[in-house]
Motif scaffolding. Sequence first.
Motif, PDB file in Angstrom:
ATOM      1  N   HIS A   1       0.880  -1.229  -0.020  1.00 27.90           N
ATOM      2  CA  HIS A   1      -0.065   0.085   0.111  1.00 27.90           C
ATOM      3  C   HIS A   1       1.000   1.225  -0.003  1.00 27.90           C
ATOM      4  O   HIS A   1       0.466   2.348  -0.658  1.00 27.90           O
ATOM      5  CB  HIS A   1      -0.875  -0.044   1.127  1.00 27.90           C
ATOM      6  CG  HIS A   1      -2.011   0.911   1.341  1.00 27.90           C
ATOM      7  ND1 HIS A   1      -2.989   0.759   1.767  1.00 27.90           N
ATOM      8  CD2 HIS A   1      -2.248   2.132   0.323  1.00 27.90           C
ATOM      9  CE1 HIS A   1      -4.048   1.828   1.573  1.00 27.90           C
ATOM     10  NE2 HIS A   1      -3.512   2.602   0.801  1.00 27.90           N
TER      11      HIS A   1
ATOM     12  N   ASN B   1      -4.912   1.870  -4.222  1.00 26.87           N
ATOM     13  CA  ASN B   1      -5.138   2.502  -2.879  1.00 26.87           C
ATOM     14  C   ASN B   1      -6.410   2.168  -2.165  1.00 26.87           C
ATOM     15  O   ASN B   1      -6.377   1.684  -1.194  1.00 26.87           O
ATOM     16  CB  ASN B   1      -4.984   4.183  -2.920  1.00 26.87           C
ATOM     17  CG  ASN B   1      -4.868   4.924  -1.566  1.00 26.87           C
ATOM     18  OD1 ASN B   1      -4.130   4.144  -0.730  1.00 26.87           O
ATOM     19  ND2 ASN B   1      -5.418   6.137  -1.512  1.00 26.87           N
ATOM     20  N   GLU B   2      -7.484   2.110  -3.006  1.00 28.41           N
ATOM     21  CA  GLU B   2      -8.927   1.752  -2.487  1.00 28.41           C
ATOM     22  C   GLU B   2      -9.001   0.481  -2.336  1.00 28.41           C
ATOM     23  O   GLU B   2      -9.464  -0.298  -1.413  1.00 28.41           O
ATOM     24  CB  GLU B   2      -9.839   2.264  -3.608  1.00 28.41           C
ATOM     25  CG  GLU B   2     -10.029   3.759  -3.686  1.00 28.41           C
ATOM     26  CD  GLU B   2     -10.363   4.397  -2.119  1.00 28.41           C
ATOM     27  OE1 GLU B   2     -11.181   3.988  -1.543  1.00 28.41           O
ATOM     28  OE2 GLU B   2      -9.591   5.437  -1.799  1.00 28.41           O
TER      29      GLU B   2
ATOM     30  N   LYS C   1      -7.171  -0.562   0.910  1.00 29.93           N
ATOM     31  CA  LYS C   1      -7.965   0.037   1.808  1.00 29.93           C
ATOM     32  C   LYS C   1      -9.101  -1.215   2.159  1.00 29.93           C
ATOM     33  O   LYS C   1      -9.196  -1.572   3.283  1.00 29.93           O
ATOM     34  CB  LYS C   1      -8.739   0.924   1.486  1.00 29.93           C
ATOM     35  CG  LYS C   1      -7.593   2.482   1.752  1.00 29.93           C
ATOM     36  CD  LYS C   1      -8.311   3.540   1.496  1.00 29.93           C
ATOM     37  CE  LYS C   1      -7.614   4.854   1.322  1.00 29.93           C
ATOM     38  NZ  LYS C   1      -8.375   6.098   0.850  1.00 29.93           N
TER      39      LYS C   1
ATOM     40  N   ARG D   1      -8.908  -3.467   5.827  1.00 28.76           N
ATOM     41  CA  ARG D   1     -10.081  -3.575   6.452  1.00 28.76           C
ATOM     42  C   ARG D   1     -10.712  -4.818   6.775  1.00 28.76           C
ATOM     43  O   ARG D   1     -10.959  -5.634   7.683  1.00 28.76           O
ATOM     44  CB  ARG D   1     -11.232  -2.674   5.847  1.00 28.76           C
ATOM     45  CG  ARG D   1     -12.611  -2.477   6.908  1.00 28.76           C
ATOM     46  CD  ARG D   1     -13.643  -1.841   6.079  1.00 28.76           C
ATOM     47  NE  ARG D   1     -13.760  -2.233   4.782  1.00 28.76           N
ATOM     48  CZ  ARG D   1     -14.701  -2.927   4.650  1.00 28.76           C
ATOM     49  NH1 ARG D   1     -15.229  -3.774   5.395  1.00 28.76           N
ATOM     50  NH2 ARG D   1     -15.052  -3.394   3.286  1.00 28.76           N
TER      51      ARG D   1
ATOM     52  N   LYS E   1      -6.619   4.217   5.704  1.00 26.29           N
ATOM     53  CA  LYS E   1      -7.808   4.735   5.278  1.00 26.29           C
ATOM     54  C   LYS E   1      -8.005   6.147   5.151  1.00 26.29           C
ATOM     55  O   LYS E   1      -8.997   6.478   4.247  1.00 26.29           O
ATOM     56  CB  LYS E   1      -8.911   4.212   6.350  1.00 26.29           C
ATOM     57  CG  LYS E   1     -10.355   4.476   6.136  1.00 26.29           C
ATOM     58  CD  LYS E   1     -11.009   4.031   7.471  1.00 26.29           C
ATOM     59  CE  LYS E   1     -12.668   4.279   7.125  1.00 26.29           C
ATOM     60  NZ  LYS E   1     -13.684   3.958   8.413  1.00 26.29           N
TER      61      LYS E   1
ATOM     62  N   ASP F   1      -5.904   8.364   4.286  1.00 27.70           N
ATOM     63  CA  ASP F   1      -4.905   8.862   3.526  1.00 27.70           C
ATOM     64  C   ASP F   1      -3.898   9.637   4.513  1.00 27.70           C
ATOM     65  O   ASP F   1      -3.114  10.636   3.818  1.00 27.70           O
ATOM     66  CB  ASP F   1      -5.116   9.569   2.328  1.00 27.70           C
ATOM     67  CG  ASP F   1      -6.163   8.875   1.389  1.00 27.70           C
ATOM     68  OD1 ASP F   1      -5.647   7.412   0.996  1.00 27.70           O
ATOM     69  OD2 ASP F   1      -7.237   9.134   1.025  1.00 27.70           O
TER      70      ASP F   1
END
Length: 139
Positions: free
Chosen positions: A29, A38-39, A42, A46, A106, A108
């Motif tokens: 990441h 990036n998303e 995340k 999670r 999450k 940034d």
Amino acid sequence: MLWIKAFHVIFMVTWFAGLFYLPRLFVYHAMSDDAASNERFKIMERKLLIMMHIGGALTALFGLILLAGYAWEAYKGEIWLHMKLALVLALIGYHIWCRKLVNDFKHDRNTRGNVFYRWFNEAPVLALIGIVLLVYIRP
């Protein structure tokens, strides 16, 4: 007690899978430079953190049952048990730190590079080695 020991080990393996893999996700990441990656990281972080919470909580629950059921009375005077418990507490702290890092990513707010996370990734390995040696060798 054998069933409790078995479940303790099963959930410990689950917990460690997350403790090993989540920091590796942090490495990748921290290296990602596009929005889609990036998303994706995340989401992966999670979901893995949820698995870690479950594995860690059940490891602790079955470990406490073992302690209350016989281990504390049998081994409270032996240093290996205290050292193992200290390493477990350190792992819980590491887990909490991982949760904070997931939250930073999450939002940034990550300020560290991939090299930091490569080193960060090694801590649970050292703890696992220590715990296994303490439990089986009982110095």
